[in-house]
Design an enzyme around this catalytic site. Structure first.
Site, PDB file in Angstrom:
ATOM      1  N   LYS A  97       7.652  -3.908  -4.144  1.00  0.00           N
ATOM      2  CA  LYS A  97       8.019  -3.772  -2.736  1.00  0.00           C
ATOM      3  C   LYS A  97       6.867  -4.195  -1.805  1.00  0.00           C
ATOM      4  O   LYS A  97       7.078  -4.915  -0.828  1.00  0.00           O
ATOM      5  CB  LYS A  97       8.416  -2.316  -2.466  1.00  0.00           C
ATOM      6  CG  LYS A  97       8.978  -2.064  -1.095  1.00  0.00           C
ATOM      7  CD  LYS A  97       9.430  -0.632  -0.965  1.00  0.00           C
ATOM      8  CE  LYS A  97       8.255   0.309  -1.196  1.00  0.00           C
ATOM      9  NZ  LYS A  97       8.275   1.494  -0.357  1.00  0.00           N
ATOM     10  N   ARG A 101      13.823   8.698   5.119  1.00  0.00           N
ATOM     11  CA  ARG A 101      14.003   9.310   3.801  1.00  0.00           C
ATOM     12  C   ARG A 101      15.251  10.198   3.774  1.00  0.00           C
ATOM     13  O   ARG A 101      15.741  10.546   2.707  1.00  0.00           O
ATOM     14  CB  ARG A 101      12.796  10.194   3.466  1.00  0.00           C
ATOM     15  CG  ARG A 101      11.559   9.435   3.096  1.00  0.00           C
ATOM     16  CD  ARG A 101      11.374   9.428   1.582  1.00  0.00           C
ATOM     17  NE  ARG A 101      10.070   8.905   1.207  1.00  0.00           N
ATOM     18  CZ  ARG A 101       9.835   7.635   0.927  1.00  0.00           C
ATOM     19  NH1 ARG A 101      10.804   6.744   1.003  1.00  0.00           N
ATOM     20  NH2 ARG A 101       8.639   7.242   0.580  1.00  0.00           N
ATOM     21  N   ARG A 160       0.619  -1.797 -15.883  1.00  0.00           N
ATOM     22  CA  ARG A 160      -0.278  -1.705 -14.734  1.00  0.00           C
ATOM     23  C   ARG A 160      -1.302  -0.582 -14.951  1.00  0.00           C
ATOM     24  O   ARG A 160      -2.466  -0.724 -14.599  1.00  0.00           O
ATOM     25  CB  ARG A 160       0.568  -1.423 -13.480  1.00  0.00           C
ATOM     26  CG  ARG A 160      -0.202  -1.495 -12.181  1.00  0.00           C
ATOM     27  CD  ARG A 160       0.708  -1.505 -10.983  1.00  0.00           C
ATOM     28  NE  ARG A 160       1.057  -0.148 -10.561  1.00  0.00           N
ATOM     29  CZ  ARG A 160       1.874   0.131  -9.515  1.00  0.00           C
ATOM     30  NH1 ARG A 160       2.442  -0.853  -8.844  1.00  0.00           N
ATOM     31  NH2 ARG A 160       2.119   1.363  -9.190  1.00  0.00           N
ATOM     32  N   ARG A 193      -4.667   4.189 -12.354  1.00  0.00           N
ATOM     33  CA  ARG A 193      -3.905   5.231 -11.652  1.00  0.00           C
ATOM     34  C   ARG A 193      -3.292   6.172 -12.675  1.00  0.00           C
ATOM     35  O   ARG A 193      -2.518   5.750 -13.527  1.00  0.00           O
ATOM     36  CB  ARG A 193      -2.776   4.589 -10.831  1.00  0.00           C
ATOM     37  CG  ARG A 193      -3.256   4.030  -9.506  1.00  0.00           C
ATOM     38  CD  ARG A 193      -2.138   3.367  -8.750  1.00  0.00           C
ATOM     39  NE  ARG A 193      -1.058   4.281  -8.410  1.00  0.00           N
ATOM     40  CZ  ARG A 193      -0.077   3.975  -7.558  1.00  0.00           C
ATOM     41  NH1 ARG A 193      -0.062   2.786  -6.974  1.00  0.00           N
ATOM     42  NH2 ARG A 193       0.872   4.836  -7.294  1.00  0.00           N
ATOM     43  N   ARG A 208       9.148   9.802 -11.435  1.00  0.00           N
ATOM     44  CA  ARG A 208       8.992   9.131 -10.131  1.00  0.00           C
ATOM     45  C   ARG A 208      10.204   8.243  -9.841  1.00  0.00           C
ATOM     46  O   ARG A 208      10.681   8.157  -8.709  1.00  0.00           O
ATOM     47  CB  ARG A 208       7.718   8.289 -10.107  1.00  0.00           C
ATOM     48  CG  ARG A 208       6.473   9.122  -9.794  1.00  0.00           C
ATOM     49  CD  ARG A 208       5.200   8.375 -10.150  1.00  0.00           C
ATOM     50  NE  ARG A 208       5.044   7.140  -9.397  1.00  0.00           N
ATOM     51  CZ  ARG A 208       4.339   6.093  -9.834  1.00  0.00           C
ATOM     52  NH1 ARG A 208       3.756   6.123 -11.030  1.00  0.00           N
ATOM     53  NH2 ARG A 208       4.222   5.015  -9.093  1.00  0.00           N
TER      54      ARG A 208
END
Ligand code: IMP
Ligand code: MG
Length: 368
Positions: free
Chosen positions: A192, A267, A306, A312, A324
């Site tokens: 995104k 949201r 990733r 992360r 998630r």
């Protein structure tokens, strides 16, 4: 819709309505000027059609003359009115009716009135086909008004935009320049951020990432940032109103933007309603919710990949990743439904090369 030079115009007042307005003015003129051999003075260029229609409807002796005065360049009044040309007749003491196509600020009419008075004509009346009473600033009485219109730029029925449009028999108004406002969604790992960056460049849009806006306001201790922080510090949710005010400030910073990419907002349905109101207050709307669609398994693989290099922690654990993604779909479902009802939801296949995905997104955006 019609195009004149660089601008687009949409239908506003049709010929029948104009004709009725001219009938009404003409009825009154016939009553008021019977046996007075009035002199109609048309103000060129715009008034030629109106003059012809009024004169055709006038049943008694009359004379017709034209003068020229101009104050417009493009779609903006220049506030300078040029000198009057064309009035050769002796008008002292005559019954004069000035015929205007449109009275806007009234500069033209004021100058013309003063010239007529100088020439010894103190009894003239003013008739205009269109009148923007909202923006009229002068003292001169407009005696006969065809149609009162809001402060919009119009063309047709004698009125022009840089020379074009006078021949149109209906009246058109300037089409308000439409913004492209996207609500961008994509599950974690869908790319995104990358696409937002590309679209922003390609369409000259302003990317409003709610996370960035929050961080900016808090870091710079703006009034809204400080307010937001007071909730965050207490462990409370920041009220929608605060968030929307921050977004509003962001939108206002970019008044000449071609549109916005909203990222991270809305949201909830309530937030979507607030966003709709915010954009409505700017004369605009959400064009589309665009959601990148990527299969869960592809996302999991991408994020794990990733995680190997990004460091992360939330990219390293498959369970965390799956959760998630689930949270994303739970949240998105409500908005998908919300925008689908307005025919504004567009799912775009988010698997492929960056450029391919951009092309798919562009195919949606180019529709607006
Ligand atoms: P004013 O002096 O501001 O009242 O403007 C009067 C003149 O500006 C008119 O006679 C027109 O020639 C031009 N004008 C005002 N509004 C428009 C419009 O919407 N379209 C085209 N010409 C206009
Ligand atoms: Mg004019």
């Amino acid at each position: 819709m019609i195009q004149l030079h660089d601008l687009q115009f949409v239908p506003f007042i049709d010929e029948d309505e104009i004709s009725i307005a001219i009938d009404e003015i003409s009825d009154r003129l016939n009553k008021d000027f019977k046996d007075k051999n009035p002199l109609f003075i048309g103000v060129l260029n715009g008034a030629f059609m109106f003059v012809s229609e009024v004169v055709k409807r006038f049943k008694y002796d009359c004379e017709v003359s034209f003068v020229k005065l101009s104050s417009y360049e493009g779609i903006e009044t220049t506030h300078k009115v040029n000198e009057l040309i064309g009035l050769e007749k002796d008008i002292s003491g005559r019954a004069v009716i000035v015929l205007e196509d449109i009275v806007d600020t009234g500069n033209t009419i004021e100058v013309l009135s003063n010239i007529l008075k100088d020439k010894g004509c103190n009894t003239f009346k003013i008739a205009t086909l269109f009148f923007k009473s909202e923006v009229y600033t002068k003292q001169n009485t407009i005696d006969y008004v065809g149609i009162d219109i809001p402060n919009k730029f119009i063309v047709g029925y004698g009125l022009d935009y840089n020379g074009l449009g006078r021949n149109l028999t209906d009246v058109y108004q300037l089409k308000s320049s439409k913004m492209t406002n996207l609500v961008l969604f994509g599950p974690p790992g869908a790319g995104k951020g990358t696409q937002a960056e590309v679209l922003k460049q390609k369409y000259d849009l302003v990317h409003i990432s709610t996370g960035d806006v929050f961080r900016y306001n808090i870091k710079n201790a703006t009034e809204l940032g400080t307010l937001a922080k007071s909730y965050i510090d207490k462990g409370q949710l920041v009220p929608d109103e605060v968030t929307i005010n921050m977004l509003n400030a962001e939108v206002d910073k970019n008044t000449d933007a071609k549109g916005f990419i909203f990222d991270g907002f809305p949201r909830t349905e309530a937030q979507a309603d607030s966003l709709a109101k915010l954009l409505e207050s700017k004369g605009s709307e959400v064009s589309a919710m665009v959601a990148l669609e990527v299969d869960d398994e592809v996302l999991v693989r991408r994020l794990l990949e990733r995680g190997k290099t990004s460091g992360r922690p939330d990219d390293a654990d498959e369970g965390v990743i799956r959760n998630r993604i689930k949270v994303y779909y739970d949240e998105t479902a409500i908005l998908k439904n919300y925008y689908q009802k307005q025919n504004k939801y567009f799912g775009v296949d988010g698997v492929g090369a960056v450029q391919e995905i951009t092309e798919r997104l562009s195919a949606v955006i180019d529709k607006f």
